[in-house]
Write an enzyme that holds these catalytic residues in place. Structure first.
Site, PDB file in Angstrom:
ATOM      1  N   SER A   6       0.713  -1.040   0.010  1.00  0.00           N
ATOM      2  CA  SER A   6      -0.040   0.074   0.088  1.00  0.00           C
ATOM      3  C   SER A   6       0.873   0.986   0.024  1.00  0.00           C
ATOM      4  O   SER A   6       1.324   1.635   1.040  1.00  0.00           O
ATOM      5  CB  SER A   6      -1.021   0.092   1.356  1.00  0.00           C
ATOM      6  OG  SER A   6      -1.677   1.342   1.362  1.00  0.00           O
ATOM      7  N   HIS A  31      -0.788  -1.854  -4.228  1.00  0.00           N
ATOM      8  CA  HIS A  31      -2.118  -1.617  -3.645  1.00  0.00           C
ATOM      9  C   HIS A  31      -2.487   0.074  -4.088  1.00  0.00           C
ATOM     10  O   HIS A  31      -1.577   0.533  -3.245  1.00  0.00           O
ATOM     11  CB  HIS A  31      -2.071  -2.124  -2.279  1.00  0.00           C
ATOM     12  CG  HIS A  31      -3.512  -1.938  -1.492  1.00  0.00           C
ATOM     13  ND1 HIS A  31      -4.441  -2.807  -2.062  1.00  0.00           N
ATOM     14  CD2 HIS A  31      -4.221  -0.989  -0.956  1.00  0.00           C
ATOM     15  CE1 HIS A  31      -5.640  -2.362  -1.428  1.00  0.00           C
ATOM     16  NE2 HIS A  31      -5.617  -1.249  -0.661  1.00  0.00           N
ATOM     17  N   ASP A  33      -4.706   2.897  -3.124  1.00  0.00           N
ATOM     18  CA  ASP A  33      -5.867   3.421  -2.187  1.00  0.00           C
ATOM     19  C   ASP A  33      -6.479   4.520  -2.703  1.00  0.00           C
ATOM     20  O   ASP A  33      -6.021   5.605  -2.325  1.00  0.00           O
ATOM     21  CB  ASP A  33      -5.333   3.407  -0.674  1.00  0.00           C
ATOM     22  CG  ASP A  33      -5.274   2.160  -0.201  1.00  0.00           C
ATOM     23  OD1 ASP A  33      -6.138   1.353   0.149  1.00  0.00           O
ATOM     24  OD2 ASP A  33      -4.169   1.869   0.684  1.00  0.00           O
ATOM     25  N   PHE A 141      -6.950   5.599   6.921  1.00  0.00           N
ATOM     26  CA  PHE A 141      -5.625   5.992   7.064  1.00  0.00           C
ATOM     27  C   PHE A 141      -4.914   4.526   7.075  1.00  0.00           C
ATOM     28  O   PHE A 141      -5.116   3.677   7.310  1.00  0.00           O
ATOM     29  CB  PHE A 141      -5.496   6.275   8.565  1.00  0.00           C
ATOM     30  CG  PHE A 141      -6.405   7.493   8.704  1.00  0.00           C
ATOM     31  CD1 PHE A 141      -5.849   9.056   8.307  1.00  0.00           C
ATOM     32  CD2 PHE A 141      -7.668   7.545   9.275  1.00  0.00           C
ATOM     33  CE1 PHE A 141      -6.542  10.044   8.597  1.00  0.00           C
ATOM     34  CE2 PHE A 141      -8.211   8.641   9.680  1.00  0.00           C
ATOM     35  CZ  PHE A 141      -7.884   9.862   9.204  1.00  0.00           C
ATOM     36  N   ASP A 171      -6.935  -6.313   4.513  1.00  0.00           N
ATOM     37  CA  ASP A 171      -6.227  -5.006   4.354  1.00  0.00           C
ATOM     38  C   ASP A 171      -6.423  -4.177   5.591  1.00  0.00           C
ATOM     39  O   ASP A 171      -7.366  -3.835   5.990  1.00  0.00           O
ATOM     40  CB  ASP A 171      -6.966  -4.184   3.370  1.00  0.00           C
ATOM     41  CG  ASP A 171      -6.423  -2.940   2.813  1.00  0.00           C
ATOM     42  OD1 ASP A 171      -5.332  -2.518   3.717  1.00  0.00           O
ATOM     43  OD2 ASP A 171      -7.204  -2.035   1.987  1.00  0.00           O
ATOM     44  N   GLY A 173      -3.673  -2.928   9.245  1.00  0.00           N
ATOM     45  CA  GLY A 173      -2.952  -3.585  10.415  1.00  0.00           C
ATOM     46  C   GLY A 173      -2.311  -4.780  10.245  1.00  0.00           C
ATOM     47  O   GLY A 173      -2.102  -5.618  11.370  1.00  0.00           O
TER      48      GLY A 173
HETATM   49  C1  DX5 Z   1      -6.847   2.152   4.696  1.00  0.00           C
HETATM   50  C2  DX5 Z   1      -6.118   1.376   3.475  1.00  0.00           C
HETATM   51  C3  DX5 Z   1      -5.189   0.705   3.618  1.00  0.00           C
HETATM   52  C4  DX5 Z   1      -4.065   1.084   4.189  1.00  0.00           C
HETATM   53  C5  DX5 Z   1      -2.990  -0.210   4.846  1.00  0.00           C
HETATM   54  O1  DX5 Z   1      -7.932   2.880   4.290  1.00  0.00           O
HETATM   55  O2  DX5 Z   1      -7.427   0.648   2.696  1.00  0.00           O
HETATM   56  O3  DX5 Z   1      -4.571   0.029   2.350  1.00  0.00           O
HETATM   57  O4  DX5 Z   1      -3.196   1.828   3.667  1.00  0.00           O
HETATM   58  O5  DX5 Z   1      -2.118   0.563   5.588  1.00  0.00           O
HETATM   59  P1  DX5 Z   1      -1.602  -0.306   6.911  1.00  0.00           P
HETATM   60  O6  DX5 Z   1      -1.042  -1.555   6.420  1.00  0.00           O
HETATM   61  O7  DX5 Z   1      -0.461   0.647   7.557  1.00  0.00           O
HETATM   62  O8  DX5 Z   1      -2.671  -0.572   7.731  1.00  0.00           O
HETATM   63 ZN    ZN Z   2      -6.712  -0.594   0.865  1.00  0.00          ZN
END
Ligand code: DX5
Ligand code: ZN
Length: 215
Positions: A6, A31, A33, A141, A171, A173
């Site tokens: 991401s 990925h 977003d 976030f 997706d 954490g």
């Molecule tokens: C959240 C996004 C995720 C996020 C994942 O809205 O869809 O893809 O960027 O980031 P981490 O792995 O730090 O939770």
């Molecule tokens: Zn995502």
């Protein structure tokens, strides 16, 4: 385990230098977003940045649309031939038509569920799906904690999708501490943002996460 990086968690301006060095054996997907400031309060990037990213790497894109009215946006991503285009089930009354449109474009159809959305929300459209993107944080976030109900929901979705040839992507954490458990539960793809980028070496971290997933 496949890893989808991401780039929301990356320093976007540094990607031009960094991304050509990503290795397919460590990072399976990029990925994207996409956030519209409507379905989620944040605005991230859209088709223009996606086009630039596509130029930087041969690694296939994994487009995650966090937008209201995905019907108005999906077609903008068809030209990048992503591995998958995912929309949120909370954002449309026309999931079947949308899924058929994405499939026709040649990309796999993904549908995403927020942590508060029950698995049953997609039970009647399974034949139209290639992938379920299960959110294990509220979208918006990077860097949030994996939700407490994540593992049991993964089990429920895994059972529900059996026999449909649907990939399961998680997706939010995901990090060194939970990737093995996710792998054991049958997760096919993990999206990793901060868990990759905070190390400063996403390529090496992708490799490490894959090894940890194997156990
Ligand atoms: C959240 C996004 C995720 C996020 C994942 O809205 O869809 O893809 O960027 O980031 P981490 O792995 O730090 O939770
Ligand atoms: Zn995502």
């Amino acid at each position: 385990m496949k890893i989808s990086a991401s780039i929301l968690a990356a320093q976007i301006t540094g990607l031009a230098a960094e991304m050509p060095g990503y290795k397919k054996e460590n990072i399976d997907f990029i990925h994207m977003d996409v956030m519209d400031g409507n379905f989620v309060p944040q605005i991230s990037f859209g088709e223009a940045i996606t086009k630039e990213v596509k130029r930087l790497t041969e690694i296939p894109l994994d487009v995650h649309l966090m937008v209201a009215k995905p019907e108005d946006h999906v077609h903008k991503y068809f030209e990048f031939k992503p591995y998958c285009i995912t929309f949120h089930i909370e954002t449309t009354h026309f999931a079947v038509r949308l899924a058929e449109e994405i499939r026709k474009s040649g990309s796999k159809v993904g549908v995403s569920l927020n942590p508060a959305t029950p698995p049953e929300a997609i039970s009647t459209i399974l034949p139209y799906l290639d992938l379920v993107l299960l959110m294990t944080v509220d979208p918006g976030f990077y860097g949030q904690s994996f939700v407490k109900t994540g593992f049991e929901k993964i089990e429920k979705i895994r059972k529900m999708t059996q026999g449909y040839g649907i990939e399961l992507e998680v997706d939010g954490g995901v990090n060194e501490s939970n990737i093995k458990q996710l792998s054991d539960l049958g997760v096919d793809i993990c999206v990793v943002g901060s868990g990759l980028y905070k190390t400063g070496n996403p390529n090496e971290q992708g490799k490490k996460l894959k090894e940890l997933a194997k156990g």
